[in-house]
Design an enzyme around this catalytic site. Structure first.
Site, PDB file in Angstrom:
ATOM      1  N   ASP A 251       0.821  -1.200   0.000  1.00 35.92           N
ATOM      2  CA  ASP A 251       0.000   0.000   0.000  1.00 35.92           C
ATOM      3  C   ASP A 251       0.859   1.257   0.000  1.00 35.92           C
ATOM      4  O   ASP A 251       0.507   2.258  -0.623  1.00 35.92           O
ATOM      5  CB  ASP A 251      -0.927  -0.006   1.211  1.00 35.92           C
ATOM      6  CG  ASP A 251      -1.873  -1.197   1.198  1.00 35.92           C
ATOM      7  OD1 ASP A 251      -2.312  -1.581   0.096  1.00 35.92           O
ATOM      8  OD2 ASP A 251      -2.151  -1.749   2.272  1.00 35.92           O
ATOM      9  N   SER A 290       4.601   2.169  10.137  1.00 36.69           N
ATOM     10  CA  SER A 290       5.893   1.950   9.487  1.00 36.69           C
ATOM     11  C   SER A 290       6.143   2.914   8.329  1.00 36.69           C
ATOM     12  O   SER A 290       7.253   2.946   7.786  1.00 36.69           O
ATOM     13  CB  SER A 290       5.973   0.512   8.943  1.00 36.69           C
ATOM     14  OG  SER A 290       5.182   0.351   7.775  1.00 36.69           O
TER      15      SER A 290
END
Length: 329
Positions: A251, A290
């Site tokens: 993504d 992240s």
């Protein structure tokens, strides 16, 4: 003048993550770590990833009127995403059950929940929002008819990016709007309907282009990525990193690619930048937490040599250092 650099139309899930020494075989029970709950879903992930990079980003999605839904909305706001298009209610918030092994590989099962209630009517009601974005990105964790409706409301001159995950055959009107269509090996074969396109990714890309997309990106794990358009086919090298967790890195790749295309980058340059963003994401645990800032991506591109593991994924299974392989939550 566009109000947003990127509008993401897609899913928002609560990620329920457990670390395991190895993923269980059929009929097997294994012990895992304590349960961790994170904000996720392909749509919400892409929105956060783009906003972290500096894009003016909005999200059109649906969550439940529950604790998981509030968690997701808070995460969008904290990242700088405009959540005005996030609808609340209709079903419980979607949930993804994720196991992660010591190499960073993951396995995912998704309960769509409210994502399945994002309807074409919701898109029509948000037509002004769809038309206010330079680039619109979508996935297939919401109903296909909702994604098809989205392309009917694009602004003149805007760009539509689709990552067809989970994959399924696509209608021609949707394929023809894609610029690019972003697929791994498994997704490419599903969209091609099992047609024998050979073993060469360039053949897959050309076969997909023949179906109508204006451009195609094929992600190839440690071999990097391949970009294809009417101008030809080009390879994009991977970025070598030590993978900790591949969850959500696909993504990040898609979001970065969409944003850079909207900013005027060529398809090859945008894919190279997206590979660095995906590589940075796998160096930390979790999905949204992240995702790097633009400064962190610049630091990685200066420090990491190209050509090793760390490019987006090939077959959806996830391997150490391949940020989008199966890490599309």
């Amino acid at each position: 003048m566009y109000d947003y650099d990127l509008l993401v139309v897609g899913s928002a899930n609560a990620d329920l993550v457990i670390g395991v020494e190895r993923r269980p075989a059929a009929g097997e029970t294994v012990l895992g770590s304590d349960l961790a709950v994170h904000s996720g879903g392909k749509g919400a992930n892409q929105a956060v990833a783009a906003a972290r990079l500096g894009a003016r980003t909005a999200l059109l999605a649906r969550v439940g009127d529950d604790a998981h839904g509030r968690l997701l909305l808070d995460a969008q706001r904290a990242a700088g995403v405009d959540p005005a298009g996030v609808l609340v209610g209709g079903a419980p918030t979607g949930v993804a059950l994720i196991t992660v092994d010591p190499s960073g590989d993951n396995s995912i099962v998704v309960s769509p929940g409210a994502n399945g209630r994002l309807t074409p009517g919701d898109v029509r009601a948000a037509a002004a929002l769809v038309g206010s974005a330079r680039v619109v990105s979508a996935q297939l964790e919401v109903p296909l008819e909702t994604v098809v409706e989205t392309v009917r409301h694009l602004a003149a001159g805007s760009r539509f990016v689709l990552n067809p995950s989970p994959p399924r055959p696509l209608p021609s009107q949707l394929l023809e709007a894609c610029d690019p269509l972003i697929v791994n090996e498994h997704e490419a074969k599903v969209i091609l309907g099992g047609a024998d396109a050979g073993t060469d990714p360039e053949d897959w890309a050309r076969a997909l282009l023949a179906r109508g997309p204006r451009s195609v990106v094929v992600t190839l794990g440690g071999e990097g990525a391949l970009v294809a358009s009417a101008e030809g086919v080009a390879r994009v090298p991977s970025v070598k990193v030590d993978a900790v967790d591949t969850t959500g890195a696909g993504d990040a790749f898609t979001a970065a690619l969409a944003w850079r295309l909207g900013a005027g980058a060529s398809l090859k340059d945008a894919a190279a930048y997206a590979a660095r963003v995906g590589a940075a994401a796998v160096t930390k645990r979790g999905a949204q937490e992240s995702y790097p800032t633009a400064a962190e991506v610049d630091a990685l591109s200066c420090a990491a040599p190209e050509g090793g593991p760390g490019a987006p994924g090939r077959d959806g299974e996830g391997t150490s250092g391949d940020p989008a392989r199966g890490g599309s939550r």
